[in-house]
Enzyme design. Structure first.
Site, PDB file in Angstrom:
ATOM      1  N   SER A  69       0.913  -1.328  -0.002  1.00  0.00           N
ATOM      2  CA  SER A  69      -0.153  -0.055   0.006  1.00  0.00           C
ATOM      3  C   SER A  69       0.975   1.236  -0.009  1.00  0.00           C
ATOM      4  O   SER A  69       2.117   1.277   0.296  1.00  0.00           O
ATOM      5  CB  SER A  69      -0.800  -0.127   1.279  1.00  0.00           C
ATOM      6  OG  SER A  69      -1.514   1.191   1.369  1.00  0.00           O
ATOM      7  N   TYR A  89      -2.503  -0.988  10.361  1.00  0.00           N
ATOM      8  CA  TYR A  89      -2.368  -1.214   9.053  1.00  0.00           C
ATOM      9  C   TYR A  89      -0.897  -1.141   8.481  1.00  0.00           C
ATOM     10  O   TYR A  89      -0.407  -1.917   7.696  1.00  0.00           O
ATOM     11  CB  TYR A  89      -3.312  -0.279   7.920  1.00  0.00           C
ATOM     12  CG  TYR A  89      -3.493  -0.650   6.708  1.00  0.00           C
ATOM     13  CD1 TYR A  89      -3.872  -1.940   6.005  1.00  0.00           C
ATOM     14  CD2 TYR A  89      -3.580   0.396   5.626  1.00  0.00           C
ATOM     15  CE1 TYR A  89      -3.816  -2.190   4.691  1.00  0.00           C
ATOM     16  CE2 TYR A  89      -3.450   0.152   4.393  1.00  0.00           C
ATOM     17  CZ  TYR A  89      -3.798  -1.253   3.939  1.00  0.00           C
ATOM     18  OH  TYR A  89      -3.952  -1.134   2.456  1.00  0.00           O
TER      19      TYR A  89
END
Length: 281
Positions: free
Chosen positions: A133, A146
């Protein structure tokens, strides 16, 4: 002989788009989902095998990988895409939530790689494409767990590049930015433990940083899928593939700026008015 790819997390979003894209390019696809219920669309497609897999469960992963190898004879590539984003303040995330985040995004990737490696080693060939990401490029507030999971994936992948290169096994890291998927709609449903000292600040920082998949620069899942496919075919030593204008911009800034300057830039982008922090009683 058509090549075979195993793609994890194919219920929605990037995973589903990636499975469909590889199929369109003539590959045989093993698409994994947590539950086979309601997956008639993928089940009806030729050259698309649907397999149940919970990446958090080692036994489930082993069964799914063994089934894929038996059914297809060989697997040439694995796209580790299964995962989700836990959004919110670090302290307010319940332990059950942040443990599931790490177990899904990081441990899940590890489980799949460990299950597939004996097959790749036996053939002295294979490629793992691990999807991370934008948060693997820069740490942003409200994305702490995350970020931890994705930085973990990046670190272990980089180490494995050297460990398994003599066995002909390649690794790629694909770093999508904001993507137009339904994942962002799940943020409001995530559980949080309320800490009164964050009142006021919480609302202000969420309004400032909450991802908007419809913002300028966000990509379609199909566009990300095409980039994943290209990375899979790339036999160069290149490891990281930042996708989208925002991810590429932060990647360039991180390379060009001293660390303190880069951190200050991120802080400026995400800062809220200090008046939102409650006064000490």
């Amino acid at each position: 002989m058509p090549k075979t790819v195993l793609v994890t997390g194919c219920s929605t979003g990037i995973g589903r788009a990636t499975a469909l894209y590889f199929r369109e390019q003539g590959w045989n696809v093993v698409a994994t989902v947590r539950s086979l219920e309601g997956e008639r669309e993928l089940q009806q497609l030729e050259r698309m095998a649907l397999v149940a897999m919970d990446v958090r469960d080692t036994a489930s992963v082993t069964r799914a990988v063994d089934e894929a190898v038996r059914a297809c004879g060989q697997v040439d590539a694995v796209i580790n895409n299964a995962g989700y984003s836990l959004f919110g303040l670090f302290e307010e995330a319940p332990e059950t939530s942040w443990r599931d985040q790490i177990e899904t995004n990081l441990y899940g990737t590890i489980h799949v790689m460990r299950a597939m490696l004996p097959h790749f080693r036996a053939r002295r060939s294979g490629v793992f494409v691990n999807v991370t990401s934008l948060v693997a490029v820069a740490g942003f507030p409200l994305n702490s767990y995350y970020t931890a999971s994705k930085w973990g994936v990046e670190g272990i992948t980089e180490a494995l590049v050297h460990e398994l290169k003599p066995y002909g096994i390649r690794f790629k890291l694909v770093q999508p930015g904001l993507t137009k998927t339904a994942a962002h709609a799940k943020y409001d449903a995530q559980k949080h433990e309320h800490i009164p000292d964050y009142d006021g600040f919480r609302e202000a920082i969420v309004a400032k940083v909450r991802p908007d998949p419809d913002s300028a620069g966000s990509q379609k899942a199909s566009e990300v899928a095409a980039e994943i496919y290209a990375a899979t075919l790339d036999e160069s030593p290149r490891l990281r593939y930042p996708l989208g204008a925002v991810t590429q911009a932060f990647t360039n800034l991180r390379r060009e700026q001293p660390e303190t300057a880069f951190l200050d830039l991120v802080s400026q982008q995400t800062a809220v008015d200090p008046s939102h922090v409650p006064k000490l009683r």
